[in-house]
Write a protein that holds these residues in place. Structure first.
Motif, mmCIF file in Angstrom:
data_model
loop_
_atom_site.group_PDB
_atom_site.id
_atom_site.type_symbol
_atom_site.label_atom_id
_atom_site.label_comp_id
_atom_site.label_asym_id
_atom_site.label_seq_id
_atom_site.Cartn_x
_atom_site.Cartn_y
_atom_site.Cartn_z
ATOM 1 N N GLU A 121 0.814 -1.213 0.000
ATOM 2 C CA GLU A 121 0.000 0.000 0.000
ATOM 3 C C GLU A 121 0.846 1.260 0.000
ATOM 4 O O GLU A 121 0.374 2.338 -0.390
ATOM 5 N N PHE A 122 2.101 1.156 0.411
ATOM 6 C CA PHE A 122 2.977 2.323 0.468
ATOM 7 C C PHE A 122 3.859 2.465 -0.775
ATOM 8 O O PHE A 122 4.496 3.500 -0.960
ATOM 9 N N LEU A 123 3.904 1.430 -1.616
ATOM 10 C CA LEU A 123 4.841 1.419 -2.731
ATOM 11 C C LEU A 123 4.263 2.137 -3.947
ATOM 12 O O LEU A 123 3.217 1.743 -4.473
ATOM 13 N N THR A 124 4.953 3.156 -4.410
ATOM 14 C CA THR A 124 4.592 3.822 -5.651
ATOM 15 C C THR A 124 5.169 3.032 -6.819
ATOM 16 O O THR A 124 6.046 2.167 -6.637
ATOM 17 N N ASP A 125 4.727 3.312 -8.015
ATOM 18 C CA ASP A 125 5.265 2.621 -9.193
ATOM 19 C C ASP A 125 6.771 2.841 -9.344
ATOM 20 O O ASP A 125 7.500 1.881 -9.660
ATOM 21 N N PRO A 126 7.278 4.078 -9.119
ATOM 22 C CA PRO A 126 8.739 4.248 -9.204
ATOM 23 C C PRO A 126 9.502 3.388 -8.198
ATOM 24 O O PRO A 126 10.570 2.847 -8.521
ATOM 25 N N LEU A 127 8.966 3.239 -6.982
ATOM 26 C CA LEU A 127 9.634 2.387 -5.997
ATOM 27 C C LEU A 127 9.596 0.922 -6.421
ATOM 28 O O LEU A 127 10.578 0.181 -6.253
ATOM 29 N N LYS A 128 8.475 0.485 -6.999
ATOM 30 C CA LYS A 128 8.374 -0.899 -7.470
ATOM 31 C C LYS A 128 9.376 -1.175 -8.580
ATOM 32 O O LYS A 128 9.938 -2.274 -8.678
ATOM 33 N N ASP A 129 9.596 -0.175 -9.429
ATOM 34 C CA ASP A 129 10.545 -0.344 -10.530
ATOM 35 C C ASP A 129 11.990 -0.314 -10.028
ATOM 36 O O ASP A 129 12.861 -0.995 -10.571
ATOM 37 N N LYS A 130 12.233 0.479 -9.014
ATOM 38 C CA LYS A 130 13.598 0.670 -8.518
ATOM 39 C C LYS A 130 14.121 -0.535 -7.756
ATOM 40 O O LYS A 130 15.288 -0.927 -7.914
ATOM 41 N N PHE A 131 13.259 -1.134 -6.929
ATOM 42 C CA PHE A 131 13.694 -2.214 -6.044
ATOM 43 C C PHE A 131 13.209 -3.563 -6.563
ATOM 44 O O PHE A 131 12.005 -3.784 -6.687
ATOM 45 N N PRO A 132 14.135 -4.487 -6.867
ATOM 46 C CA PRO A 132 13.736 -5.788 -7.400
ATOM 47 C C PRO A 132 12.873 -6.590 -6.432
ATOM 48 O O PRO A 132 13.159 -6.654 -5.229
ATOM 49 N N ALA A 133 11.794 -7.156 -6.954
ATOM 50 C CA ALA A 133 10.986 -8.103 -6.178
ATOM 51 C C ALA A 133 11.604 -9.482 -6.337
ATOM 52 O O ALA A 133 11.861 -9.938 -7.445
ATOM 53 N N MET A 134 11.855 -10.162 -5.215
ATOM 54 C CA MET A 134 12.515 -11.460 -5.237
ATOM 55 C C MET A 134 11.669 -12.448 -4.437
ATOM 56 O O MET A 134 11.521 -12.312 -3.224
ATOM 57 N N ASP A 135 11.115 -13.430 -5.141
ATOM 58 C CA ASP A 135 10.242 -14.411 -4.495
ATOM 59 C C ASP A 135 10.970 -15.132 -3.367
ATOM 60 O O ASP A 135 12.123 -15.562 -3.520
ATOM 61 N N ASP A 136 10.287 -15.243 -2.247
ATOM 62 C CA ASP A 136 10.775 -15.935 -1.053
ATOM 63 C C ASP A 136 11.972 -15.248 -0.402
ATOM 64 O O ASP A 136 12.549 -15.777 0.553
ATOM 65 N N LEU A 137 12.335 -14.068 -0.891
ATOM 66 C CA LEU A 137 13.391 -13.283 -0.256
ATOM 67 C C LEU A 137 12.867 -11.935 0.229
ATOM 68 O O LEU A 137 13.283 -11.444 1.262
ATOM 69 N N ASN A 138 11.967 -11.325 -0.542
ATOM 70 C CA ASN A 138 11.266 -10.144 -0.027
ATOM 71 C C ASN A 138 9.789 -10.132 -0.414
ATOM 72 O O ASN A 138 9.047 -9.244 0.003
ATOM 73 N N THR A 139 9.378 -11.125 -1.180
ATOM 74 C CA THR A 139 8.008 -11.216 -1.666
ATOM 75 C C THR A 139 7.437 -12.594 -1.344
ATOM 76 O O THR A 139 8.069 -13.614 -1.663
ATOM 77 N N PHE A 140 6.267 -12.628 -0.717
ATOM 78 C CA PHE A 140 5.621 -13.888 -0.354
ATOM 79 C C PHE A 140 4.152 -13.832 -0.777
ATOM 80 O O PHE A 140 3.445 -12.867 -0.467
ATOM 81 N N ASP A 141 3.729 -14.875 -1.495
ATOM 82 C CA ASP A 141 2.333 -14.962 -1.955
ATOM 83 C C ASP A 141 1.894 -13.680 -2.653
ATOM 84 O O ASP A 141 0.773 -13.196 -2.475
ATOM 85 N N GLY A 142 2.786 -13.132 -3.462
ATOM 86 C CA GLY A 142 2.452 -11.971 -4.271
ATOM 87 C C GLY A 142 2.509 -10.639 -3.564
ATOM 88 O O GLY A 142 2.207 -9.597 -4.174
ATOM 89 N N LYS A 143 2.888 -10.621 -2.283
ATOM 90 C CA LYS A 143 2.956 -9.364 -1.536
ATOM 91 C C LYS A 143 4.396 -9.106 -1.086
ATOM 92 O O LYS A 143 5.108 -10.032 -0.704
ATOM 93 N N ARG A 144 4.784 -7.822 -1.113
ATOM 94 C CA ARG A 144 6.139 -7.466 -0.696
ATOM 95 C C ARG A 144 6.173 -7.109 0.789
ATOM 96 O O ARG A 144 5.279 -6.441 1.304
ATOM 97 N N TYR A 145 7.253 -7.563 1.422
ATOM 98 C CA TYR A 145 7.420 -7.331 2.850
ATOM 99 C C TYR A 145 8.708 -6.581 3.175
ATOM 100 O O TYR A 145 8.889 -6.150 4.318
ATOM 101 N N SER A 146 9.575 -6.431 2.206
ATOM 102 C CA SER A 146 10.802 -5.681 2.404
ATOM 103 C C SER A 146 11.327 -5.276 1.039
ATOM 104 O O SER A 146 10.823 -5.725 -0.001
ATOM 105 N N LEU A 147 12.360 -4.433 1.043
ATOM 106 C CA LEU A 147 13.052 -4.018 -0.170
ATOM 107 C C LEU A 147 14.535 -4.281 0.026
ATOM 108 O O LEU A 147 15.041 -4.221 1.149
ATOM 109 N N PRO A 148 15.269 -4.562 -1.041
ATOM 110 C CA PRO A 148 16.702 -4.833 -0.880
ATOM 111 C C PRO A 148 17.502 -3.573 -0.597
ATOM 112 O O PRO A 148 17.102 -2.466 -0.953
ATOM 113 N N ASN A 149 18.615 -3.763 0.067
ATOM 114 C CA ASN A 149 19.629 -2.730 0.174
ATOM 115 C C ASN A 149 20.908 -3.313 -0.416
ATOM 116 O O ASN A 149 21.215 -3.101 -1.572
#
Length: 457
Positions: A121-149
């Motif tokens: 709910e807090f992620l804008t499209d630019p943030l989604k594009d900037k930070f890679p979504a990685m299944d089982d590392l920051n994304t679970f069941d289609g939802k993001r829970y963290s962003l990489p550093n």
């Protein structure tokens, strides 16, 4: 993954930052929006188990507290190896944090325990594009829970001064060479209290997670005993590695007292020149730059493999950093702090000061190579890669790291130990598949050697 069978001494340090006179007696803003009335503060807490970057994070938190215009005040809590246990206890009380440091080996567990709130709910499209979504590392069941550093590489760290004193030109590339090198370093340094090898065996999962894991992965075996080709646990690949560590200890080439040695005391001993070699993560250059200024010349080299052949990839660990607590009453305020910490300025500063190697493409493309002693040995190479996430199970009885360390201390039948581990871990795997909805399917085409090289510049 953290063992509960070994006593863990809490190294917790609570750093209350940015306190102001008006905030000392103010009530928290119950709305949790980050907006505050005159003289009120929205107080949130951030818990981390990281110590190598504690001073850096402390400075950034202090700056946030001083400059944010939303009346948000962050308390930074830095814990030691008791982080997971302390977090479990906090969720049984009303004292759980608002923001949690998550890692590749904890985020899945915290997600299953429902400690984390999705951040979509807090992620804008630019943030989604900037930070890679990685299944089982920051994304679970289609939802993001963290962003990489940043991502973390693993290397052999060695004392160049002691190597020169022992007449050794190159760091070991095989396990037999590791044994021989540790023996020669000890012979050269023992009169001055220096030994060839050490690991932080006060916490066996931490010690073996930074040593046997990388040797196994480079040699083509799953670093946690899981075979992705067969979707079964098989710890047989660890046999020569654990035998090697036991041989080093039996030879007297390992620093005395490693049974009670934690990672920071180990680093302090290495900085003083008392340890010839150990295996660890790319956080070490920052440690020897600020936390324990090294009094020796040191460097990092690729970890040895079982026989000198690279049949896999050294895990490039990461994909997550900060996460939002499911129990936070101030989620919007917590997100504003997270958004600040994920800003380009902080992520760039983080890499350039040598605390980690960015996994955010836009940052890694623009950030300078850190001007920190020793960092060059940790930069991603052709044999660093991201492994798939292995299934986490809860076997009955002793965990693998504790069983291997017990063998190192007491000896016995290592084949029997491995057979027992395979039996108990696969029983736990079958139970989780049958009763918990865990998915674990064979991938006969899985090639660990093909994982490497994707992050090398």
């Amino acid at each position: 993954m953290m063992s509960k069978r070994f006593a863990l001494t809490s190294l917790s340090v609570v750093l209350a930052l940015g306190l102001t006179a008006c905030g000392s007696n103010a009530e928290s803003n119950s709305a949790g929006s980050g907006n505050s009335k005159e003289g009120e503060k929205t107080k949130i807490s951030y818990w981390t188990g990281d110590r190598h970057d504690a001073e850096f994070v402390k400075e950034k938190v202090a700056a946030f507290n001083e400059t944010n215009t939303d009346g948000i005040e962050v308390e930074l809590v830095v814990k030691g190896d008791d982080f997971d246990t302390a977090l479990d206890l906090s969720f049984q009380t009303a004292d759980s944090p608002d923001v949690i440091r998550v890692k590749e080996n904890t985020i899945g567990t915290f997600y299953k325990k429902e400690y984390l709130a999705p951040i979509d709910e807090f992620l804008t499209d630019p943030l989604k594009d900037k930070f890679p979504a990685m299944d089982d590392l920051n994304t679970f069941d289609g939802k993001r829970y963290s962003l990489p550093n940043y991502g973390t590489t693993m290397r052999l760290i060695y004392n160049k001064d002691l190597f020169a004193k022992a007449g050794i030109e190159n760091p070991p590339a095989t396990l037999p060479e590791l044994v021989d090198t540790a023996k020669k370093l000890t012979e050269a340094g023992k009169a001055d209290g220096a030994y060839g090898f050490a690991q932080n065996f006060k916490n066996p999962p931490s010690a073996l997670g930074r040593s046997s894991r990388v040797i196994a992965e480079l040699s083509g075996f799953g670093g946690f005993g899981y075979d992705f080709k067969t979707a079964r646990f098989d710890f047989s690949g660890f046999k020569p590695i654990i035998e090697t560590f036991k041989q080093i200890k039996d030879d007297g080439s390992m620093l005395p007292g490693v049974e009670s040695l934690d990672i920071d005391p180990l680093r302090a001993q290495f900085a003083e020149g008392k340890i010839g070699m150990y295996l660890s993560f790319s956080s070490e250059p920052g440690v020897y730059s600020t936390q324990f200024p090294a009094k020796i010349d040191w460097a990092a080299a690729p970890a040895p493999t079982i026989d000198g052949n690279v049949n896999g990839a050294s895990g490039f660990l990461g994909g997550q950093w900060l996460a939002l607590s499911s129990k936070s009453k101030h989620k919007e305020a917590a997100w504003k702090f997270m958004e600040y910490m994920y800003s380009d300025a902080i992520l760039t500063d983080y890499q350039e000061k040598g605390f980690g190697i960015s996994m955010v493409p836009s940052i890694s493309a623009a950030a300078k190579t850190p001007d920190v002693k020793g960092i060059e040995g940790f930069l991603p190479n052709a044999h660093d890669g991201v492994w798939p996430v292995y299934p986490t199970v809860a076997p009955e009885g002793m965990k693998s790291d504790d069983a291997f360390f017990k063998y190192m201390l007491n000896g016995g039948d290592l084949d029997a130990v491995i057979t027992d581990l395979n039996k108990r871990y696969n029983a736990a795997l079958d139970d989780a598949i049958a009763n918990d909805g865990l998915k674990a399917e064979p991938d006969p085409s899985f090639d660990p050697a093909a994982l490497g090289g994707k992050f090398a510049k």
